[in-house]
Write a protein that holds these residues in place. Sequence first.
Motif, mmCIF file in Angstrom:
data_model
loop_
_atom_site.group_PDB
_atom_site.id
_atom_site.type_symbol
_atom_site.label_atom_id
_atom_site.label_comp_id
_atom_site.label_asym_id
_atom_site.label_seq_id
_atom_site.Cartn_x
_atom_site.Cartn_y
_atom_site.Cartn_z
ATOM 1 N N ASN A 180 -2.674 -5.535 -7.858
ATOM 2 C CA ASN A 180 -2.208 -6.114 -6.715
ATOM 3 C C ASN A 180 -0.924 -6.948 -6.867
ATOM 4 O OD1 ASN A 180 -2.398 -6.032 -3.661
ATOM 5 N ND2 ASN A 180 -2.332 -8.127 -4.118
ATOM 6 N N VAL A 201 1.590 -7.479 3.206
ATOM 7 C CA VAL A 201 0.600 -7.206 2.188
ATOM 8 C C VAL A 201 -0.666 -8.063 2.249
ATOM 9 C CG1 VAL A 201 -0.072 -7.165 -0.168
ATOM 10 C CG2 VAL A 201 2.264 -6.041 0.598
ATOM 11 N N LYS A 236 -1.579 -5.157 5.774
ATOM 12 C CA LYS A 236 -0.840 -4.083 6.357
ATOM 13 C C LYS A 236 -0.047 -3.263 5.103
ATOM 14 C CE LYS A 236 3.036 -3.200 9.600
ATOM 15 N NZ LYS A 236 3.934 -3.832 10.351
ATOM 16 N N ASP A 237 -0.016 -1.955 5.464
ATOM 17 C CA ASP A 237 0.613 -1.043 4.361
ATOM 18 C C ASP A 237 1.771 -1.300 4.406
ATOM 19 O OD1 ASP A 237 0.681 0.593 2.209
ATOM 20 O OD2 ASP A 237 0.300 2.344 3.349
ATOM 21 N N GLY A 246 2.206 10.561 0.207
ATOM 22 C CA GLY A 246 2.314 9.177 0.611
ATOM 23 C C GLY A 246 3.616 8.664 0.527
ATOM 24 N N SER A 290 4.119 4.574 -0.529
ATOM 25 C CA SER A 290 2.926 3.699 0.074
ATOM 26 C C SER A 290 2.521 2.826 -1.038
ATOM 27 C CB SER A 290 2.097 4.621 0.671
ATOM 28 O OG SER A 290 0.871 3.647 0.661
ATOM 29 N N PHE A 291 2.442 1.660 -0.706
ATOM 30 C CA PHE A 291 1.872 0.505 -1.409
ATOM 31 C C PHE A 291 0.523 0.900 -1.647
ATOM 32 C CE2 PHE A 291 -0.137 -3.473 -2.588
ATOM 33 C CZ PHE A 291 0.830 -4.258 -3.156
ATOM 34 N N ARG A 292 -0.324 0.951 -0.552
ATOM 35 C CA ARG A 292 -1.849 1.377 -0.881
ATOM 36 C C ARG A 292 -2.000 2.635 -1.692
ATOM 37 N NH1 ARG A 292 -4.366 0.096 5.171
ATOM 38 N NH2 ARG A 292 -3.917 -2.080 5.175
ATOM 39 N N ASN A 293 -1.144 3.555 -1.352
ATOM 40 C CA ASN A 293 -1.453 5.074 -2.099
ATOM 41 C C ASN A 293 -1.201 4.786 -3.563
ATOM 42 O OD1 ASN A 293 -2.206 6.123 0.342
ATOM 43 N ND2 ASN A 293 -0.361 7.347 0.505
ATOM 44 N N GLN A 309 -1.229 1.761 -5.378
ATOM 45 C CA GLN A 309 -2.454 1.002 -6.031
ATOM 46 C C GLN A 309 -3.528 2.017 -6.374
ATOM 47 O OE1 GLN A 309 -3.803 -2.275 -3.524
ATOM 48 N NE2 GLN A 309 -3.985 -3.633 -5.259
ATOM 49 N N SER A 310 -4.071 2.731 -5.281
ATOM 50 C CA SER A 310 -5.231 3.502 -5.345
ATOM 51 C C SER A 310 -5.109 4.499 -6.622
ATOM 52 C CB SER A 310 -5.659 3.882 -4.220
ATOM 53 O OG SER A 310 -6.751 4.947 -4.232
#
Length: 396
Positions: free
Chosen positions: A181, A196, A200-201, A240, A249-252, A254-255
């Motif tokens: 992160n 972040v 929020k994405d 994403g 996408s930040f979340r996509n 990272q995952s």
Amino acid sequence: MADRREDVSISLWLKNEPFSVGALPSPPARLTITNIKKIVPYAKTKGKAGFPNLSYSVWKHVACNKLQLPEDVAWSYFSTFQMIHGQESEQLMEWDRKVAKASDQQAVDAFRLQLSVSCLKFVLFLFIQHIHKISLRASLVSGSDEWPLRSRSPDPEGRPVSVNKELDENSSLTFVLNNLNEILELLIEAEQKSDVSTGKDILLAFESIEALDFLIEGSINSGSYVRTLSEIAQFHLRSGSSKTSKSLSFRNLQSWLKSCLSQNPFGVAACIKQGRQLCWPMTGESKEMWIKKKRGRIATNAPFLPQDLVKGYKMIVMSQMNRMTIARSSETVKGSTVKIHRCHDAFIYLLSPLRSVSIEKCRCCTIVLGPVELSVDLVRSEQTTVVAVCRRFTTT
């Protein structure tokens, strides 16, 4: 772990050299994560001299005036990054010649001020210096998994016991996964950081993804062709991404990284487990005699490397070469990254040009090396003589 979607298998891993060669021992106290996060916003205020390429003049000002680092330490970080980040040998040699021909230190400084590096990649390089600052005591108190737990015997002479980061590749992977992160936050715009922190994405610009190429690479469908992370991300994460802004996408991201990152198939562990065992008997000694004496192990991954994948990937691991003499100069040795581990009372001559060499936990050895392109690192060794020509020599 490989990611499978629509019959497409993706494997990602950490590059070897940023951690084995690039992570220097004992980072300065003021090179904190908080201060590292301030570098990119500050560099952007300096125009073209600061971003997207960070000039040495701007870095020198940040390092010496703001982080209070000695100038030679500032140059050490800058030159080490240049050394491992895709510079051709001919280019490095040309720079060495210019420095050697300089009439005085002022001429050397003038040459250095002309150099620049990728700002985002350099910040990632500074961040991974913290792999050497993880506290085992803090990890036990917090109950986190920052470092793999292992039993360690106290040193009989009361010396501090350091952690083996050369051969323990799990530590590098665990470090990145636990700090993923914060690593990604280094690459986002300053105004996005509050989003972040609130969960929020956001969208990451693709130039930020390209910066991660410095640390991560991989392959598609278990192919022999190694691709950059940005190539694989562009291929795989379209669902994403925003096609108009070329962002992800930040979340996509990272995952996806957490699910796909695994051990490096060209690392030390893979070389020992899957590589070819080498038998290097001396003159007058047969292979049968070598095997019968149950000598230490020498392994290389050269046979299963693609022909275009040699620089920084070809590896030789030598372990427990005790009371023996080894002398080699061959195509197998040429250009290899060499790991010499737990040898004692040995004479080792590797006379071909080499990529980098680490000598760890050796005792009473004499090691003579051919020209080393990058660095020679002597770690926790005693009464060991090393004869080498290299760009950097460290001892810890």
